[in-house]
Design an enzyme around this catalytic site. Structure first.
Site, mmCIF file in Angstrom:
data_model
loop_
_atom_site.group_PDB
_atom_site.id
_atom_site.type_symbol
_atom_site.label_atom_id
_atom_site.label_comp_id
_atom_site.label_asym_id
_atom_site.label_seq_id
_atom_site.Cartn_x
_atom_site.Cartn_y
_atom_site.Cartn_z
ATOM 1 C CD GLU A 106 -11.790 -7.416 14.287
ATOM 2 O OE1 GLU A 106 -10.898 -7.498 15.136
ATOM 3 O OE2 GLU A 106 -12.864 -7.893 14.487
ATOM 4 C CB CYS A 116 -3.368 -8.495 14.212
ATOM 5 S SG CYS A 116 -4.545 -9.837 13.651
HETATM 6 P P1 NAP Z 1 -3.189 -1.416 5.737
HETATM 7 O O1 NAP Z 1 -1.975 -0.881 5.397
HETATM 8 O O2 NAP Z 1 -3.939 -0.554 6.924
HETATM 9 O O3 NAP Z 1 -4.155 -1.935 4.863
HETATM 10 C C1 NAP Z 1 -5.085 -2.570 4.838
HETATM 11 C C2 NAP Z 1 -6.020 -2.415 3.810
HETATM 12 O O4 NAP Z 1 -6.561 -1.418 3.695
HETATM 13 C C3 NAP Z 1 -5.363 -2.790 2.505
HETATM 14 O O5 NAP Z 1 -6.610 -3.558 1.440
HETATM 15 C C4 NAP Z 1 -5.144 -1.756 1.753
HETATM 16 O O6 NAP Z 1 -4.848 -1.622 0.193
HETATM 17 C C5 NAP Z 1 -6.171 -0.850 2.403
HETATM 18 N N1 NAP Z 1 -5.882 0.806 2.405
HETATM 19 C C6 NAP Z 1 -4.497 1.358 2.319
HETATM 20 N N2 NAP Z 1 -4.675 2.722 2.338
HETATM 21 C C7 NAP Z 1 -6.066 3.002 2.608
HETATM 22 C C8 NAP Z 1 -6.678 3.989 2.852
HETATM 23 N N3 NAP Z 1 -6.131 5.091 2.665
HETATM 24 N N4 NAP Z 1 -8.093 4.172 2.999
HETATM 25 C C9 NAP Z 1 -8.672 2.736 3.097
HETATM 26 N N5 NAP Z 1 -7.925 1.643 2.727
HETATM 27 C C10 NAP Z 1 -6.926 1.732 2.769
HETATM 28 O O7 NAP Z 1 -2.709 -2.761 6.674
HETATM 29 P P2 NAP Z 1 -1.789 -4.031 6.111
HETATM 30 O O8 NAP Z 1 -0.418 -3.557 6.064
HETATM 31 O O9 NAP Z 1 -2.356 -4.435 4.841
HETATM 32 O O10 NAP Z 1 -1.773 -4.842 7.448
HETATM 33 C C11 NAP Z 1 -1.290 -4.943 8.647
HETATM 34 C C12 NAP Z 1 -2.134 -4.452 9.509
HETATM 35 O O11 NAP Z 1 -3.244 -4.937 9.759
HETATM 36 C C13 NAP Z 1 -1.558 -4.299 11.002
HETATM 37 O O12 NAP Z 1 -1.441 -3.356 11.700
HETATM 38 C C14 NAP Z 1 -2.009 -5.770 11.483
HETATM 39 O O13 NAP Z 1 -2.132 -5.657 12.935
HETATM 40 C C15 NAP Z 1 -3.633 -5.486 10.890
HETATM 41 N N6 NAP Z 1 -4.563 -6.674 11.206
HETATM 42 C C16 NAP Z 1 -5.442 -6.823 12.140
HETATM 43 C C17 NAP Z 1 -5.990 -7.768 12.449
HETATM 44 C C18 NAP Z 1 -7.102 -7.825 13.324
HETATM 45 O O14 NAP Z 1 -8.087 -8.827 12.944
HETATM 46 N N7 NAP Z 1 -7.191 -7.044 14.427
HETATM 47 C C19 NAP Z 1 -5.641 -8.852 11.305
HETATM 48 C C20 NAP Z 1 -5.056 -8.794 10.402
HETATM 49 C C21 NAP Z 1 -4.114 -7.650 10.356
HETATM 50 P P3 NAP Z 1 -3.291 -1.739 -0.421
HETATM 51 O O15 NAP Z 1 -3.064 -3.175 -0.271
HETATM 52 O O16 NAP Z 1 -3.919 -1.580 -1.764
HETATM 53 O O17 NAP Z 1 -2.703 -0.486 0.234
#
Ligand code: NAP
Length: 472
Positions: A248, A282
């Site tokens: 997602e 999102c």
């Molecule tokens: P993110 O930076 O991609 O992080 C998401 C999760 O992945 C966090 O738990 C993060 O841990 C972890 N992560 C970070 N680097 C990683 C890696 N190299 N490998 C695996 N996991 C890793 O996203 P975010 O900034 O938290 O959230 C915002 C994004 O989420 C936006 O793009 C938003 O659109 C999307 N989102 C999508 C939905 C949907 O249902 N489509 C819903 C909500 C949000 P850390 O926190 O420790 O970095």
């Protein structure tokens, strides 16, 4: 406040003994010290989850019993909803009224999946051979569940509840900025009777902990919610051992307003469709496409609505928008509003401390501009005029994303025509809502694949097995 990891249902320090601080975005001050998991903890948690899966304490309980645990968890979440909502509001910087709604959704998700195990059915298949062919839906195994910081409890529930309902064991890696409610929910599940070993929660840096989980061959299923950029890396790592993946990811959704719509309703609901959760959503309808003949009337009504928005203390019942999650996020959002940006409307925001940014509307914007192409994840909306239905559809689809969106018109046939033509997983007509507990949620294109919520989520957490019984 200090928090430990949850390892197979028991509280534990990290192997390294390290901790990190969780910050309250409205003040910029620390609000909790949390044990910081590393690679060793990820290995331990997967080991516990895979032994528990093999032992079968959870997957071999009756479907009714599994359902009862989830229903009891829903009850406990409702009993503690005010405390959980306050914790989520403080940690995520979200308005308390929104946080109450989110915790209520979490309880509803556990309730929905509490009813599910007794309805996970197989099929009998007509075949040419002498015998009976039947299908079973089996649990996948150990699930790694990785969540973002914008809806921490909600998105944890979307993954944990169906994964457990289907009989899997799981390791949840919450976002580092917002791990607190996920840890509480794990406690609730243990209290509700989840067997030891079934669930772990590991706060810690994604690049280390999540990567260790994803690359572990004992993990059969990965469900990731986060940015498209990290989602791409998750897929690549999972490919090493062919783990099942659902993603997602980001969005850049269109809010399409036709001239024949109820313009007051469309305009008064447009601000929260972007600025809800301070734009860190999102599903944010951050591209507002408006039919040119109604642009002036719409902008006047939008101006009134944006300026009436109450931005401030998340714990105040009247607040509608809080701060951004971090200073880095504020800096990123500000880069989309340079000095020469076409700012048409700007609301209020406190000066600080905390990570505030005023609700901002850019108009007119071309769909080729950076603000219209990239996911800003902050309270910045772009108004893009269009001439007719064909141009509205072309603009709505001119994005790499396809998660959500809205269509505003009084013409039902036009609404359905446009809804069919827009390439997105979730759409609402004359409404700006995206999430309903019983309907599938997920994206087209680079917004990811797989569906959460509703019966379609079964596909993410089960394998279909076909059995042939020879009768001759
Ligand atoms: P993110 O930076 O991609 O992080 C998401 C999760 O992945 C966090 O738990 C993060 O841990 C972890 N992560 C970070 N680097 C990683 C890696 N190299 N490998 C695996 N996991 C890793 O996203 P975010 O900034 O938290 O959230 C915002 C994004 O989420 C936006 O793009 C938003 O659109 C999307 N989102 C999508 C939905 C949907 O249902 N489509 C819903 C909500 C949000 P850390 O926190 O420790 O970095």
């Amino acid at each position: 406040m200090t928090e430990q990891l949850v390892l197979g249902g028991k509280r534990a320090d990290a192997v390294s003994g390290e901790t990190f601080e969780v910050v309250e975005p409205s003040t910029g001050r620390p609000m909790a010290t949390v044990a910081q998991a590393g690679q060793e903890d990820a290995k331990r948690a997967v080991g516990i989850a895979s032994e528990a899966f093999a032992d079968g304490d959870w997957r071999r309980t009756t479907a009714r019993e599994r359902g009862h645990v989830l229903l009891r968890a829903a009850e406990l979440i409702r009993e503690r909803s005010e405390d959980l909502a306050r914790l989520e509001a403080r940690n995520g910087g979200k308005p308390i009224t929104a946080a109450r709604g989110e915790i209520s959704l979490v309880a509803n998700v556990f309730e929905y999946w509490g009813g599910a195990p007794t309805k996970i059915l197989g099929e009998t298949v007509p075949i040419a051979q002498p015998g009976i062919d039947l299908t079973l839906r089996e649990p996948v195994g150990v699930c790694a569940l990785i969540t973002p910081w914008n809806f921490p409890a909600v998105i944890a529930s979307w993954k944990v509840a169906p994964a457990l309902a289907c009989g899997n064991t799981a390791v949840l890696k919450p976002a580092s900025q917002t791990p607190l409610t996920a840890l509480e929910i794990a406690g609730v599940l243990m209290e509700a009777g989840l067997p030891e070993g079934t669930l772990s929660v590991l706060p810690g840096p994604g690049a280390t902990v999540a990567t260790a989980l994803i690359s572990d061959p004992r993990v059969s299923k990965i469900s990731f919610t986060g940015s498209t950029e990290v989602g791409r890396q998750v897929m690549q790592t999972a490919a090493q051992h062919i783990a099942r993946v659902s993603l997602e990811l980001g969005g850049k959704s269109a809010n399409v307003v036709f001239a024949d719509a109820d313009l007051d309703r469309a305009a008064s609901s447009a601000p929260l469709a972007v600025f809800g959760n301070a734009g860190q959503d999102c599903c944010a309808r951050s591209r507002i496409l408006v039919e040119r003949s109604a642009l002036d009337r719409f902008m006047q009504a939008l101006d009134d609505a944006v300026k009436a928005l109450k931005v401030g203390d998340p714990l105040d019942d009247k607040t509608e928008m809080g701060p951004l999650i971090s200073a880095d996020q504020r800096e990123k959002v500000a880069s989309y509003v340079p000095d020469d940006a076409p700012v048409a409307i700007r609301g209020e925001a406190p000066d600080g401390p905390g990570y505030w940014f005023p609700p901002t509307v850019l108009s007119p914007v071309s769909n080729d501009d950076r603000a219209a192409r990239e996911e800003i994840f902050g309270p910045v909306a772009s108004v893009i005029p269009f001439a007719d239905e064909a141009e509205a559809v072309r603009l709505a689809n001119d994005t790499i994303y396809g998660l959500s969106g809205s269509i505003w018109t009084r013409d039902g046939a036009k609404a359905l025509r446009v809804a069919r033509a827009v390439e997105t997983g979730v759409l609402s007509i004359n409404s700006n809502t995206s999430v309903r507990v019983a309907t599938p949620f997920g994206g087209f294109k680079q917004s990811g694949y797989g569906r959460e919520l509703g019966p379609h989520a079964l596909d993410a957490y089960t394998e279909v097995k076909s059995i042939y019984y020879a009768t001759s």
